[in-house]
Scaffold this motif. Structure first.
Motif, PDB file in Angstrom:
ATOM      1  N   ARG A 153       1.061  -1.224   0.083  1.00 11.89           N
ATOM      2  CA  ARG A 153      -0.080   0.157   0.008  1.00 11.89           C
ATOM      3  C   ARG A 153       0.945   1.129  -0.067  1.00 11.89           C
ATOM      4  NH1 ARG A 153      -3.405  -0.948   4.048  1.00 11.89           N
ATOM      5  NH2 ARG A 153      -5.098  -1.264   2.900  1.00 11.89           N
ATOM      6  N   ALA A 213      -4.962   2.748  -1.353  1.00 14.71           N
ATOM      7  CA  ALA A 213      -5.448   1.671  -2.296  1.00 14.71           C
ATOM      8  C   ALA A 213      -6.231   0.581  -1.201  1.00 14.71           C
ATOM      9  CB  ALA A 213      -4.150   0.831  -2.460  1.00 14.71           C
ATOM     10  N   GLU A 245      -7.540  -3.734  -4.702  1.00 15.18           N
ATOM     11  CA  GLU A 245      -6.280  -3.395  -5.342  1.00 15.18           C
ATOM     12  C   GLU A 245      -5.020  -3.810  -5.169  1.00 15.18           C
ATOM     13  OE1 GLU A 245      -7.967   1.201  -6.946  1.00 15.18           O
ATOM     14  OE2 GLU A 245      -7.267   1.038  -4.894  1.00 15.18           O
ATOM     15  N   ILE A 246      -4.837  -4.121  -3.965  1.00 14.64           N
ATOM     16  CA  ILE A 246      -3.699  -4.574  -3.389  1.00 14.64           C
ATOM     17  C   ILE A 246      -3.414  -6.064  -3.826  1.00 14.64           C
ATOM     18  CG2 ILE A 246      -2.436  -5.396  -1.087  1.00 14.64           C
ATOM     19  CD1 ILE A 246      -3.526  -3.181   0.108  1.00 14.64           C
ATOM     20  N   ALA A 306      -2.767  -6.277  -7.463  1.00 12.31           N
ATOM     21  CA  ALA A 306      -1.502  -5.782  -7.927  1.00 12.31           C
ATOM     22  C   ALA A 306      -0.623  -6.829  -7.625  1.00 12.31           C
ATOM     23  CB  ALA A 306      -1.177  -4.535  -7.375  1.00 12.31           C
ATOM     24  N   ARG A 329       3.971  -3.227  -5.173  1.00 12.66           N
ATOM     25  CA  ARG A 329       3.960  -1.694  -4.384  1.00 12.66           C
ATOM     26  C   ARG A 329       3.901  -0.822  -5.764  1.00 12.66           C
ATOM     27  NH1 ARG A 329       8.568  -0.504  -0.408  1.00 12.66           N
ATOM     28  NH2 ARG A 329       9.791  -0.523  -2.149  1.00 12.66           N
ATOM     29  N   VAL A 331       0.444  -0.898  -7.615  1.00 12.46           N
ATOM     30  CA  VAL A 331      -0.777  -0.550  -7.027  1.00 12.46           C
ATOM     31  C   VAL A 331      -0.548   1.026  -7.244  1.00 12.46           C
ATOM     32  CG1 VAL A 331       0.068   0.061  -5.020  1.00 12.46           C
ATOM     33  CG2 VAL A 331      -2.290  -0.844  -5.172  1.00 12.46           C
ATOM     34  N   LYS A 348      -0.123   2.772  -9.972  1.00 13.00           N
ATOM     35  CA  LYS A 348      -0.575   3.063 -11.203  1.00 13.00           C
ATOM     36  C   LYS A 348       0.204   4.000 -11.972  1.00 13.00           C
ATOM     37  CE  LYS A 348      -5.113   1.254 -10.370  1.00 13.00           C
ATOM     38  NZ  LYS A 348      -6.454   1.289 -10.299  1.00 13.00           N
TER      39      LYS A 348
END
Length: 591
Positions: free
Chosen positions: A449, A455, A459-460, A463, A503, A506, A508
């Protein structure tokens, strides 16, 4: 770049001690209300202490002479009440001042820490981390007693000395002058001691910093030390640094400890002169016994705060060097800052342009790392940078992130000159991975995160799955809640890299930079994560620095960097067809 090692004393610019002292005490002005309360309480306790000898004088010269028992009892009761008030006031003011002092230290430490975070890589590259820690922790803590005593000791003792001197002069100026004759001797002695001891304390602080720097470096590299059985060598170095630290402390203390004897000698001489002049010159018959006793008390009340002031002066001299070191860093100007009028960088498309870029480190301006570099990267392109060590590959990506400033030329992203946008809006849209990605102590979830603090759980996991990290995470006893130590001890090198990939994923980023990001991953793990890397590269401009050429075959363009410039540029197939530098490099790896 000038580098300071753990065994070399740090350079420090000379500043006026007066300026440092005033600047240090200026932090107390943020707590005017609390300090005002403390001063009011001190005014009461000082008044009580000033009345005590007068009560004793009245009791002896009047009540005892007149055999007034009732008067003595009343005076005793009044003195007891005043004493209790004195104790209560002293305890309250000490508690209040302790709170103020700790808050001041907190403010100084936060200001120092926040400023350090704004400094460029050059600042951190040029000194051991342990020496920076020494200033944030040890040097700041050294100011505690000075700041506290400046209000609870310096002010009341100064007031006490002045009040006692005035009272003695009013009661009998000849006895007062006799008691104060040794003050000039004390003042000259203190000045001479301070002039010598200040420089010695500066040396001591530097030796302390050296020791901290070496211990931090030594513990950080303990695996290497034990691998090469170098414990004996490091022990000898440590012993030498400790010895230097000890000797510098003893050199300083040897002079600093002379403050006390100097005060005691002048105090004793002053007391002798009081009685000698009072008895031999003025005559006992001209001075009442009660007055002599009162003056004896006042002498103690005068010289006791003088001794405290000398101790405070000694403490100030000892710790002002710590303040100088703190302000030395705070006054270090950040090389990379937001320019006046800097704007927020909009969401990135990913076009990157270098226009006539040249770069050299500030302490070696004549040695160009990059010389007149030009290129344009289209949005979504993947660019690989290859070449020998020291050719300038990492410098190029550091300039894109504005970790360093070019000495000539412009770097543009989506047509925006990066000097004209805020650092936060620029760097928050970039994902940067290196071969030694740092993992923080905490849970695996927290580390992933860190790429984007808001996040979600989904999403974690998404990723981590994309870079093939989810599978090994779920095999851990507590999954994403598994707590890891600093740098990810307990995880394999490959697992640490996968977490770093997650990392980055996530976050982006609009622009992705992979600096030898797969060099620590074995071939099997690389195959697992390659799909995730491809997903990470899709739709965003990417820069890949790699010595392992197998990882960059799919790059849209490959730049061969050497001698500070782009020697060749093209796709993998185009460069092989040229049979130039890239061809030779490729053949050397796959022969």
């Amino acid at each position: 770049m000038a580098v300071n090692s753990s065994r070399i004393d740090e350079e420090q610019k000379e500043v006026l001690k007066k300026d440092t002292i005033l600047r240090m005490f200026r932090y107390l002005l943020d707590f005017k209300k609390q300090i005002s309360v403390v001063l009011c309480i001190m005014a009461g306790t000082i008044t009580i202490s000033m009345l005590t000898p007068l009560i004793m004088e009245y009791a002896i010269n009047v009540c005892v002479v007149q055999k007034d028992v009732k008067g003595l009892l009343m005076l005793g009761a009044g003195a007891l009440i005043l004493f209790l008030l004195f104790l209560a006031g002293t305890k309250i003011r000490m508690r209040l001042m302790a709170q103020v002092t700790n808050k001041v230290l907190l403010n100084i430490r936060e200001e120092l820490y926040q400023h350090i975070q704004t400094l460029s890589f050059g600042f951190f590259d040029s000194r051991p981390t342990g020496k920076i820690l020494a200033r944030i922790i040890g040097d700041v803590n050294s100011l505690k007693d000075v700041l506290s005593d400046s209000v609870t000791q310096l002010i009341p003792d100064l007031i006490t000395v002045i009040c006692v001197a005035v009272i003695m002069l009013i009661k009998n100026y000849r006895l007062a002058m006799a008691a104060l004759l040794t003050l000039p001797i004390l003042a000259i002695g203190l000045f001479l001691i301070e002039t010598t001891v200040h420089k010695r304390w500066q040396v001591y602080r530097k030796k302390t910093s050296n020791l901290n720097g070496y211990v931090h470096e030594d513990l950080s590299g303990i695996r290497i030390i034990q691998s090469y059985a170098a414990e004996k060598e490091t022990k000898n170095i440590f012993h030498d640094l400790v010895d230097q630290h000890y000797k510098s402390f003893m050199d300083a203390v040897l002079i600093a400890d002379s403050f006390g004897p100097l005060v005691e000698i002048t105090w004793g001489l002053g007391g002798f002169l009081l009685y000698f002049i009072g008895i031999k010159i003025i005559g006992v018959e001209n001075v009442g016994i009660g007055t002599f006793l009162a003056f004896s008390t006042y002498i103690a009340m005068f010289w006791s705060p003088i001794r405290n002031l000398a101790n405070f002066y000694n403490k100030l001299t000892t710790n002002i060097t710590a303040a100088e070191r703190i302000f030395d860093i705070i006054d270090t100007e950040a090389e990379i800052v937001d320019q006046e009028g800097a704007k927020e960088l909009p969401a990135l498309n990913g076009e990157v342009e270098f226009k006539n870029i040249s770069f050299a480190y500030s302490d070696e301006p004549d040695r160009l790392i990059l010389s007149d570099v030009n290129f344009i990267i289209k949005p979504g392109e993947t660019i690989a940078l290859v070449g020998p060590t020291g050719a300038g590959k990492t410098t190029i990506v550091n300039l894109i992130s504005r970790f360093y400033e070019a000495i000539e030329g412009d770097v543009l992203i989506d047509g925006h000159e990066i000097k004209g946008v805020t650092l936060n809006s620029l760097r928050s849209q970039m994902g940067i991975m290196t071969q030694d990605n740092f993992l923080f102590s905490g849970t695996i979830r927290d580390n992933i995160r860190y790429g984007r603090l808001d996040a979600t759980e989904e999403e974690i996991i998404e990723a981590a799955t994309a870079v093939s990290a989810h599978e090994f995470i779920m095999k851990l006893e507590q999954g994403y809640d598994t707590v890891i130590s600093e740098r990810g001890a307990g995880l394999s090198i490959g697992q640490r890299q996968l977490l770093a990939f997650a990392r980055t994923m996530v976050s982006k980023p609009g622009i992705l930079i992979l600096d030898e990001a797969t060099s620590s991953i074995d071939t099997h793990t690389e195959l697992l994560v390659q799909k995730g890397i491809d997903a990470l590269l899709t739709g965003r401009t990417s820069f890949i620095i790699a010595h392992r050429l197998s990882t960059i075959r799919k790059a849209d363009r490959i730049f061969v960097i050497d001698q500070g410039n782009i020697m060749e540029a093209g796709s993998h197939e185009e460069l092989l067809a040229l049979k130039g530098a890239y061809y030779n490099l490729y053949q050397s790896q796959f022969a």
